[in-house]
Design an enzyme around this catalytic site. Structure first.
Site, PDB file in Angstrom:
ATOM      1  CB  SER A  94      13.328  31.827 -18.549  1.00  0.00           C
ATOM      2  OG  SER A  94      14.459  31.135 -18.089  1.00  0.00           O
ATOM      3  CG  ASP A 237      16.484  31.064 -14.552  1.00  0.00           C
ATOM      4  OD1 ASP A 237      16.372  30.247 -13.622  1.00  0.00           O
ATOM      5  OD2 ASP A 237      16.149  30.792 -15.719  1.00  0.00           O
ATOM      6  CG  ASP A 239      11.996  29.435 -15.336  1.00  0.00           C
ATOM      7  OD1 ASP A 239      13.178  29.816 -15.321  1.00  0.00           O
ATOM      8  OD2 ASP A 239      11.547  28.665 -16.204  1.00  0.00           O
ATOM      9  CG  ASP A 241      14.899  27.019 -16.401  1.00  0.00           C
ATOM     10  OD1 ASP A 241      15.533  28.065 -16.107  1.00  0.00           O
ATOM     11  OD2 ASP A 241      14.417  26.823 -17.536  1.00  0.00           O
TER      12      ASP A 241
END
Length: 454
Positions: A94, A237, A239, A241
């Protein structure tokens, strides 16, 4: 749980996270799951392919076939799992620095696993009880190349495309070299936005900025907004999300303020919102104004998801949930934090009025965050003991849902260990910046004194 934290398991590659460990996680998950097919996805980190190979080998060894999705945003992987009714393994850390990686597990309903499901898998990892397949029953791996396109098409079908296009918005976008680089620029252009990008080439070294979209990492985006006269800036960020926003003046909007603005727009009387124990007073005030109920959980996506599912089972409606880090859930769309979808929902608001006006009612509080790293369990124990003593002596009743939260009416402070990194985090918020800083630094002094005595 010993291995899984508040959002999967993460660690520094080669130290606390190794291919051998990921292999065991995959073998355990494949043993617990009844599926004969599992999806694997990753973000752009340089170690992602190595861990995908380890996970694929682990799954194949217990007789499970693998759909290799390649580099995709986490919400795209989740969408694929739901559409195919298969579980998934997402290799991502992440927002963590590039030397980190991690594993996130998703059920065949496209929702991250509950604590109970993770504990079952964890038991198999710790006991090394795996259903190893015979030589002629091992699984095989096949690439799937349409995941990002399918994800983008579904996004387009579920936002107010016409309203956004009619506003003729110029958007500055910083995908932080992460997986969102492969989706969000095209998605925003298809929404009718003029898009200007920075740090938008996929690169797991994160050369342009650190992955976490916090104000100190968004100078490039702020400058891009000002230089292009953009209506809004958007940052992801690693990933994708999360989505954090910059207003038309080039000022970063706090995640707490954007969450409050989105909640105010989409909550109705009788609805429920879910957030974590470090919730901002902004969201508390929105829920009070709207007539919605606010449920608090321990920090971390896993805990929010668990509580949302409980509310669903009770027949309650949960249109918005999330934390003040840019990770917002719109559960009626999909129970995942989805940076591109969050961005589009915020653009729906910016289509009606400037970004600074959208968040203007939620700018009255100041936030302070301090991280204290530790090198040993002894240091962690000493700091938590000090936090307990500090809370007990405070002129406020501690909320111990997750760590120690002290509410003083005009301000609050929270001390808790991170679920993903070797840090103890201190959060404070107040109407007055000096007051919030004072509370945070007082707590920091107590914790640092404890480890100085070791």
């Amino acid at each position: 749980m010993k291995l899984f934290g508040s959002s999967g398991t993460r660690g520094v590659v080669g130290e606390s996270l190794t291919p051998e460990f990921v292999l065991r996680v995959a073998k355990a998950a494949g043993t617990v799951w009844t599926a004969d097919r599992v999806a694997i996805a990753r973000d752009t980190r340089t170690t992602g392919e190595m861990f995908v190979n380890a996970a694929a080998s682990g799954l194949a060894s217990v007789g499970v076939d693998v759909d290799d999705l390649g580099v995709v945003p986490t919400p795209a992987a989740v969408r694929y799992c739901e559409s195919e009714s298969i579980p998934g393994v997402v290799i991502t850390a992440s927002h963590n620095p590039p030397e980190f990686n991690g594993v996130k597990l998703v059920g065949d309903d496209g929702i991250e696993l509950s604590v109970e499901e993770l504990e079952r898998i964890e038991d198999h990892i710790l006991t090394e009880e795996f259903d190893v397949a015979k030589w002629d029953e091992v699984g095989y791996c096949r690439p799937v190349e349409t995941v990002n396109d399918d994800y983008r098409e579904e996004l387009l079908a579920n936002v107010d495309r016409e309203a956004i296009a009619a506003a003729n918005l110029t958007v500055a976008l910083d995908t932080g070299h992460g997986a969102g680089s492969l989706v969000t620029p095209d998605f925003l252009r298809e929404l009718g936005c003029e898009v200007r990008t920075v740090n938008a080439q996929p690169d797991g070294h994160f050369p342009g900025r650190e992955s976490e979209p916090v104000p100190e990492n968004l100078g490039d985006l702020e400058r891009l907004v000002r230089a292009t006269d953009a209506d809004v800036g958007i940052a992801h960020d690693g990933d994708a999300d999360r989505a954090i926003f910059v207003d038309e003046h080039g000022e970063t909007i706090s995640g707490e303020a954007s969450l409050a603005a989105l909640a105010a727009a989409f909550l109705e009387p009788g609805d429920f919102a879910v957030s974590a124990v470090n919730v901002s007073q902004r969201l508390v005030d929105v829920c009070d104004d709207v007539g919605a109920e606010l449920e608090l959980t321990p920090i971390g996506a896993t805990n929010l998801i668990t509580r949302i599912r409980e509310l669903w089972r009770a027949g309650e409606n949960v249109p918005v949930a999330g934390e003040g880090n840019g990770g917002v859930f719109f559960p009626n769309y999909r129970l995942v934090r989805d940076g591109a979808y969050i961005a589009a929902k915020f653009l729906e608001l910016v289509a009606e009025r400037p970004a600074s006006d959208v968040v203007a009612p939620y700018q009255d509080y100041y936030n302070v965050r301090i991280n204290i790293e530790y090198d040993s369990e002894a240091e962690l124990t000493a700091m938590l003991n000090a936090a307990d003593e500090y809370a007990a002596a405070a002129d406020a009743t501690p909320n111990t849902t997750d760590g120690y939260r002290l509410d003083y009416g005009d301000a609050w402070v929270l001390v808790r260990p991170s679920g993903t990194e070797p840090k103890v985090r201190i959060y404070a918020e107040g109407r007055d910046e000096a007051r919030a800083t004072e509370l945070a630094e007082d707590a920091e002094d107590a914790l640092r004194a404890a480890i100085a005595d070791l």
